[in-house]
Motif scaffolding. Structure first.
Motif, PDB file in Angstrom:
ATOM      1  N   UNK A 228      -5.445   4.166   3.790  1.00  0.00           N
ATOM      2  CA  UNK A 228      -4.742   2.923   4.102  1.00  0.00           C
ATOM      3  C   UNK A 228      -3.293   2.939   3.646  1.00  0.00           C
ATOM      4  N   UNK A 229      -2.924   3.861   2.794  1.00  0.00           N
ATOM      5  CA  UNK A 229      -1.566   3.901   2.257  1.00  0.00           C
ATOM      6  C   UNK A 229      -0.547   4.334   3.288  1.00  0.00           C
ATOM      7  N   UNK A 230       0.695   3.925   3.084  1.00  0.00           N
ATOM      8  CA  UNK A 230       1.785   4.300   3.979  1.00  0.00           C
ATOM      9  C   UNK A 230       3.032   4.557   3.149  1.00  0.00           C
ATOM     10  N   UNK A 231       3.671   5.673   3.388  1.00  0.00           N
ATOM     11  CA  UNK A 231       4.901   5.971   2.649  1.00  0.00           C
ATOM     12  C   UNK A 231       5.977   4.934   2.945  1.00  0.00           C
TER      13      UNK A 231
ATOM     14  N   UNK B 217       5.813   2.048   0.600  1.00  0.00           N
ATOM     15  CA  UNK B 217       6.316   2.371  -0.730  1.00  0.00           C
ATOM     16  C   UNK B 217       7.833   2.312  -0.783  1.00  0.00           C
ATOM     17  N   UNK B 218       8.506   2.858   0.215  1.00  0.00           N
ATOM     18  CA  UNK B 218       9.964   2.953   0.182  1.00  0.00           C
ATOM     19  C   UNK B 218      10.680   1.770   0.815  1.00  0.00           C
ATOM     20  N   UNK B 219       9.945   0.924   1.561  1.00  0.00           N
ATOM     21  CA  UNK B 219      10.565  -0.166   2.312  1.00  0.00           C
ATOM     22  C   UNK B 219      11.433  -1.071   1.436  1.00  0.00           C
ATOM     23  N   UNK B 220      10.925  -1.474   0.309  1.00  0.00           N
ATOM     24  CA  UNK B 220      11.637  -2.443  -0.522  1.00  0.00           C
ATOM     25  C   UNK B 220      12.177  -1.839  -1.808  1.00  0.00           C
ATOM     26  N   UNK B 221      12.450  -0.568  -1.793  1.00  0.00           N
ATOM     27  CA  UNK B 221      12.839   0.071  -3.032  1.00  0.00           C
ATOM     28  C   UNK B 221      14.203   0.721  -2.906  1.00  0.00           C
ATOM     29  N   UNK B 222      15.025   0.502  -3.893  1.00  0.00           N
ATOM     30  CA  UNK B 222      16.302   1.174  -3.987  1.00  0.00           C
ATOM     31  C   UNK B 222      16.221   2.085  -5.191  1.00  0.00           C
TER      32      UNK B 222
END
Length: 142
Positions: A53-56, A59-64
């Motif tokens: 169910x995980x998606x990379x 994880x990176x969508x809202x991260x700086x």
């Protein structure tokens, strides 16, 4: 008969990660697990489902992630003094300018400091990480 319920070490081996990484995932993510007494237990099926169910992108969508890395040669005491100057600026001003780019640090910033000694070089690395919303503004917990 194949084992369906795994202990902590078996779950790490099943996921092909270290026990240290599994421990961090238990703290940071919503991994299917149950603590029974002092021991963690994991369902193989639930772990595979969770992994699938995980998606990379999630994880990176809202991260700086901002990184500053510098390698200098010199006497150890001079390098330590330089590193201390950088950390003092960050502590005092809650920001730092690197290569004409200003980084402002929120209160909940996570920081990792690495100092690696080579034969004639000390590598000093700072890594900062914090969550932002989709507009790039720092998320606040209300």
């Amino acid at each position: 008969m194949e084992k369906e319920v795994l202990n902590f070490e078996e779950a790490a081996e099943f996921l092909e990660i270290s026990t240290k990484t599994l421990n961090q995932i238990l703290k940071d993510e919503d991994i299917p697990a149950r603590k029974i007494g002092r021991e963690w237990r994991f369902s193989k099926h639930a772990l595979l489902d969770w992994l699938g169910r995980g998606s990379s992108k999630d994880y990176f969508k809202n991260q700086t992630i901002s990184r500053f890395e510098e390698t200098r040669k010199g006497k150890t005491e001079n390098l330590i003094f330089h590193a201390k100057e950088i950390l003092d600026i960050i502590s005092r001003e809650r920001s730092i300018t690197i290569e004409n780019r200003r980084f402002d640090f929120p209160e909940d910033v996570e920081m990792e400091v690495k100092i690696k000694k080579r034969t004639d070089t000390i590598k000093f690395e700072l890594e900062f990480e914090w969550q932002t919303d989709e507009k790039g503004e720092i998320e606040s917990e209300e």
